[in-house]
Design a protein around this motif. Sequence first.
Motif, PDB file in Angstrom:
ATOM      1  N   ALA A   1       0.729  -1.331   0.274  1.00 20.25           N
ATOM      2  CA  ALA A   1       0.066  -0.371  -0.010  1.00 20.25           C
ATOM      3  C   ALA A   1       0.540   1.664   0.331  1.00 20.25           C
ATOM      4  O   ALA A   1       0.523   2.079  -0.931  1.00 20.25           O
ATOM      5  CB  ALA A   1      -0.649   0.021   1.024  1.00 20.25           C
ATOM      6  N   ASP A   2       1.802   1.559   0.856  1.00 23.97           N
ATOM      7  CA  ASP A   2       2.709   2.458   0.894  1.00 23.97           C
ATOM      8  C   ASP A   2       3.581   2.806  -0.557  1.00 23.97           C
ATOM      9  O   ASP A   2       3.579   4.250  -1.270  1.00 23.97           O
ATOM     10  CB  ASP A   2       4.255   2.563   1.413  1.00 23.97           C
ATOM     11  CG  ASP A   2       3.072   2.308   3.122  1.00 23.97           C
ATOM     12  OD1 ASP A   2       1.758   2.113   3.610  1.00 23.97           O
ATOM     13  OD2 ASP A   2       4.270   2.077   4.075  1.00 23.97           O
TER      14      ASP A   2
ATOM     15  N   LEU B   1       1.833   2.309  -3.555  1.00 27.92           N
ATOM     16  CA  LEU B   1       0.807   2.215  -4.627  1.00 27.92           C
ATOM     17  C   LEU B   1       0.111   3.952  -4.444  1.00 27.92           C
ATOM     18  O   LEU B   1      -0.358   4.740  -5.188  1.00 27.92           O
ATOM     19  CB  LEU B   1      -0.215   1.120  -4.507  1.00 27.92           C
ATOM     20  CG  LEU B   1      -0.040  -0.079  -4.653  1.00 27.92           C
ATOM     21  CD1 LEU B   1      -0.991  -0.799  -4.683  1.00 27.92           C
ATOM     22  CD2 LEU B   1       0.447   0.216  -6.074  1.00 27.92           C
ATOM     23  N   ARG B   2       0.004   4.084  -2.820  1.00 26.13           N
ATOM     24  CA  ARG B   2       0.258   5.668  -2.406  1.00 26.13           C
ATOM     25  C   ARG B   2       0.897   6.786  -2.767  1.00 26.13           C
ATOM     26  O   ARG B   2       0.339   7.389  -3.004  1.00 26.13           O
ATOM     27  CB  ARG B   2      -0.295   5.516  -1.043  1.00 26.13           C
ATOM     28  CG  ARG B   2      -1.067   6.721  -0.030  1.00 26.13           C
ATOM     29  CD  ARG B   2      -0.720   6.734   1.469  1.00 26.13           C
ATOM     30  NE  ARG B   2      -1.617   6.137   1.468  1.00 26.13           N
ATOM     31  CZ  ARG B   2      -1.433   5.100   2.429  1.00 26.13           C
ATOM     32  NH1 ARG B   2       0.034   4.379   2.863  1.00 26.13           N
ATOM     33  NH2 ARG B   2      -2.098   3.903   3.428  1.00 26.13           N
TER      34      ARG B   2
ATOM     35  N   LEU C   1       0.284   7.238  -6.498  1.00 27.63           N
ATOM     36  CA  LEU C   1      -0.784   7.737  -6.252  1.00 27.63           C
ATOM     37  C   LEU C   1      -1.284   9.580  -6.318  1.00 27.63           C
ATOM     38  O   LEU C   1      -2.055  10.133  -7.489  1.00 27.63           O
ATOM     39  CB  LEU C   1      -2.138   7.128  -6.041  1.00 27.63           C
ATOM     40  CG  LEU C   1      -2.795   6.190  -6.716  1.00 27.63           C
ATOM     41  CD1 LEU C   1      -3.611   4.780  -5.800  1.00 27.63           C
ATOM     42  CD2 LEU C   1      -3.147   6.001  -8.057  1.00 27.63           C
TER      43      LEU C   1
ATOM     44  N   HIS D   1      -4.095  12.143  -6.531  1.00 31.24           N
ATOM     45  CA  HIS D   1      -4.909  11.650  -5.703  1.00 31.24           C
ATOM     46  C   HIS D   1      -4.411  12.406  -4.319  1.00 31.24           C
ATOM     47  O   HIS D   1      -3.792  12.563  -3.441  1.00 31.24           O
ATOM     48  CB  HIS D   1      -5.051  10.003  -5.696  1.00 31.24           C
ATOM     49  CG  HIS D   1      -5.481   9.760  -7.016  1.00 31.24           C
ATOM     50  ND1 HIS D   1      -7.052   9.665  -7.000  1.00 31.24           N
ATOM     51  CD2 HIS D   1      -4.630   9.529  -8.015  1.00 31.24           C
ATOM     52  CE1 HIS D   1      -6.622   8.440  -8.218  1.00 31.24           C
ATOM     53  NE2 HIS D   1      -5.384   8.819  -9.226  1.00 31.24           N
TER      54      HIS D   1
ATOM     55  N   PHE E   1      -5.720  11.147   0.125  1.00 23.35           N
ATOM     56  CA  PHE E   1      -6.483   9.788   0.660  1.00 23.35           C
ATOM     57  C   PHE E   1      -6.773  11.041   1.550  1.00 23.35           C
ATOM     58  O   PHE E   1      -6.294  12.088   2.734  1.00 23.35           O
ATOM     59  CB  PHE E   1      -4.348   9.307   0.750  1.00 23.35           C
ATOM     60  CG  PHE E   1      -4.917   8.421  -0.271  1.00 23.35           C
ATOM     61  CD1 PHE E   1      -5.001   7.182   0.113  1.00 23.35           C
ATOM     62  CD2 PHE E   1      -3.721   8.860  -1.148  1.00 23.35           C
ATOM     63  CE1 PHE E   1      -5.158   6.389  -1.070  1.00 23.35           C
ATOM     64  CE2 PHE E   1      -3.524   8.031  -2.434  1.00 23.35           C
ATOM     65  CZ  PHE E   1      -3.534   7.361  -1.576  1.00 23.35           C
TER      66      PHE E   1
ATOM     67  N   ASP F   1      -4.266   0.886   4.206  1.00 18.93           N
ATOM     68  CA  ASP F   1      -3.999  -0.317   3.240  1.00 18.93           C
ATOM     69  C   ASP F   1      -5.078  -0.228   2.212  1.00 18.93           C
ATOM     70  O   ASP F   1      -4.754  -0.030   0.862  1.00 18.93           O
ATOM     71  CB  ASP F   1      -2.819  -1.134   3.175  1.00 18.93           C
ATOM     72  CG  ASP F   1      -4.388  -1.613   4.673  1.00 18.93           C
ATOM     73  OD1 ASP F   1      -4.552  -1.615   5.183  1.00 18.93           O
ATOM     74  OD2 ASP F   1      -4.830  -3.020   4.068  1.00 18.93           O
TER      75      ASP F   1
ATOM     76  N   GLU G   1      -7.505   2.005   1.286  1.00 20.60           N
ATOM     77  CA  GLU G   1      -7.680   3.553   0.560  1.00 20.60           C
ATOM     78  C   GLU G   1      -7.124   3.129  -0.585  1.00 20.60           C
ATOM     79  O   GLU G   1      -7.423   3.944  -2.153  1.00 20.60           O
ATOM     80  CB  GLU G   1      -8.398   4.798   1.324  1.00 20.60           C
ATOM     81  CG  GLU G   1      -8.128   5.194   0.790  1.00 20.60           C
ATOM     82  CD  GLU G   1      -7.970   6.842   1.313  1.00 20.60           C
ATOM     83  OE1 GLU G   1      -8.781   8.169   1.245  1.00 20.60           O
ATOM     84  OE2 GLU G   1      -7.495   7.082   2.779  1.00 20.60           O
ATOM     85  N   VAL G   2      -5.879   2.687  -0.639  1.00 22.14           N
ATOM     86  CA  VAL G   2      -4.919   2.797  -1.991  1.00 22.14           C
ATOM     87  C   VAL G   2      -6.247   1.715  -3.155  1.00 22.14           C
ATOM     88  O   VAL G   2      -5.971   2.346  -4.345  1.00 22.14           O
ATOM     89  CB  VAL G   2      -3.493   2.133  -2.379  1.00 22.14           C
ATOM     90  CG1 VAL G   2      -3.130   2.952  -0.772  1.00 22.14           C
ATOM     91  CG2 VAL G   2      -4.080   0.331  -2.118  1.00 22.14           C
TER      92      VAL G   2
ATOM     93  N   HIS H   1      -8.398   4.846  -4.874  1.00 18.44           N
ATOM     94  CA  HIS H   1      -8.098   5.782  -5.762  1.00 18.44           C
ATOM     95  C   HIS H   1      -7.169   4.684  -6.988  1.00 18.44           C
ATOM     96  O   HIS H   1      -7.084   5.148  -7.714  1.00 18.44           O
ATOM     97  CB  HIS H   1      -7.230   6.370  -5.251  1.00 18.44           C
ATOM     98  CG  HIS H   1      -7.843   7.478  -3.785  1.00 18.44           C
ATOM     99  ND1 HIS H   1      -8.141   8.482  -4.498  1.00 18.44           N
ATOM    100  CD2 HIS H   1      -8.044   7.305  -2.833  1.00 18.44           C
ATOM    101  CE1 HIS H   1      -8.774   9.132  -3.505  1.00 18.44           C
ATOM    102  NE2 HIS H   1      -8.668   8.350  -2.275  1.00 18.44           N
ATOM    103  N   GLY H   2      -6.577   3.800  -6.976  1.00 19.62           N
ATOM    104  CA  GLY H   2      -5.887   2.731  -7.848  1.00 19.62           C
ATOM    105  C   GLY H   2      -7.448   2.693  -8.761  1.00 19.62           C
ATOM    106  O   GLY H   2      -6.539   2.514  -9.875  1.00 19.62           O
TER     107      GLY H   2
END
Length: 576
Positions: A74-75, A77-78, A81, A86, A88, A93, A95-96, A99-100
């Motif tokens: 997740a980190d 990908l965040r 994004l 995007h 947040f 984890d 929430e990705v 937005h993904g």
Amino acid sequence: MCGILFSINGDLSLESLKLLRHRGPDNQEIWRKANVTIGHTRLSIVDLSTEANQPFHNEDNSIHLTCNGEIYNADELRSILISKGHFFNSKSDNEVILHGYEEWSSGILDRLTGMFAFVIWDERLKRVFAARDHVGIKPLYYFNTRESFVAASELTVIKRDSSELNPIALGYYLGLGYIPSPLTLYKEYSKIEPGHYILWNERKGLSTHKYWEPPTDIKDGKEDFTELFHEVVSDHLMADVPIGTFLSGGLDSTSIVVALKELGYSTEALTIGFPESKRNESAVAAETARSLAFPQSIIDLYGHDVMSLIRKSSQIYDEPQGFSALLTMIQVCEVAAKNYKVVLSGDGGDEIFGGYNWYKNIGGIQPNYKSRFANRWLYMLTSNKRFLRSEVFSNISDLHQHAWRLFPRFLPEQINRLLSDYQINFNEDDLLEPLRKHFVTGLPLKRALQRVDLMTFCADSINPKVDRASMAFSMEVRVPFLDKRMIEYGLSLPLEKRFENQPKQVLRNYLRNRVPESVLRQPKQGFSARMFAATHFEEMKKFNLNNSKYLDYDSQSLNDSQEWLIYNLHQNLNRN
């Protein structure tokens, strides 16, 4: 880890969500808009703040997510994004995924590393997008018509009292010990297959799509196992709560504890003891823990009240399971959950590194078609010779043999007799079809069968066993060996004689000089309840299995294994 619920034009409510509270006691929330209902029950593990409560919504409130899972990358990908603009609202984890999806649509699935089941409602497209992780660690059931779509983490939440039993699913349960995806015990309901996603809208209805499957080729095997394994285990430590770990005398859980030690992560090792059995592994596990200076607690399990445990299992499991290991899983999870929200487990090691006993003495790369043809005729000619017939069945092909070695319960013609009231013709091709669709010819046979077991037995028996037992007590079990990176490494290893002379040679090499030699000499043990409670199964036999309204049989003709299978089915169907 959580429970999820979704409905469009359905009749789910807050009362429905309460049925999932055991999966998420920390917060329960429902979001509604027009004919759409999205529910979530939260077990807080990553980002304990209220900002991480679900359902999640994107910036313009056009995309909505309810998710059950952990995304270990997740980190990474965040960061990607955020660089694309995007915003947040939390450090969750999950929430990705929201937005993904907004950025890559269904392509987000190719980027996720973790275990998950989720539903997204896209108001812009008036579309449902729902998916399940690569090997079905997390569950997702659904019901759909052209006008409505309903989904939840557990079948009992969405099942109507009037639901009609699916006799084909019953046939699979009797022949394989589990109900393969996408089938469920009831005709109207399905479960998303591992590595698949579905799309639904009122105009087009439902479509199913595969986004991942296990490797279908063999590579050079030069990747460093230790480096990969430590990376995966380290990723599985993502949490804002303490994490425990299961430790048996086996190679899988021992490898995880060793990795934790070398990663500098100190936690408690939880060991199951079977004081009533000669096959008690707790002494070997204790030796491992001492050698690593690892804190350990032994959970002694007794078989003094098997009937009560079976009744409890029928309430916990939304579909029947033919393997009594689910009973021991319930007991150990109930104890472990008193101190931990998250525990690591060695499940998946047998599939990934070929540890099951039924992989011994198997054939070569291709089935012998000439022998198959002869044995099929012999099978037909032995219709009244039960024991010879089962022996011939297992020699028709590699898949026939594999199915019978894994779960020797009922042959197809026996299943038809048991289900005579349903007037179905459940033949050997039907029985083997779930296995056949994952069997890749041209692969070394052992690798082909590991692949089959991963996507069938593991996905539809082992994973539900662990998920339902742990979540019944609000605890998450993480399985590093079922991380897709481990799967793609293990199932693409060359089949070399020097590496296959003992099961799980990869893990043996990793553990050598790291743990006492006695651990490497320890024979493989099962997790079956019969290990510690064989004598107590006599109590089960007092139950009158005759006069069944589901199956047609004479209980006097059943052996112990068949009797357990049918008794467990009765308990599941009569739970209310």
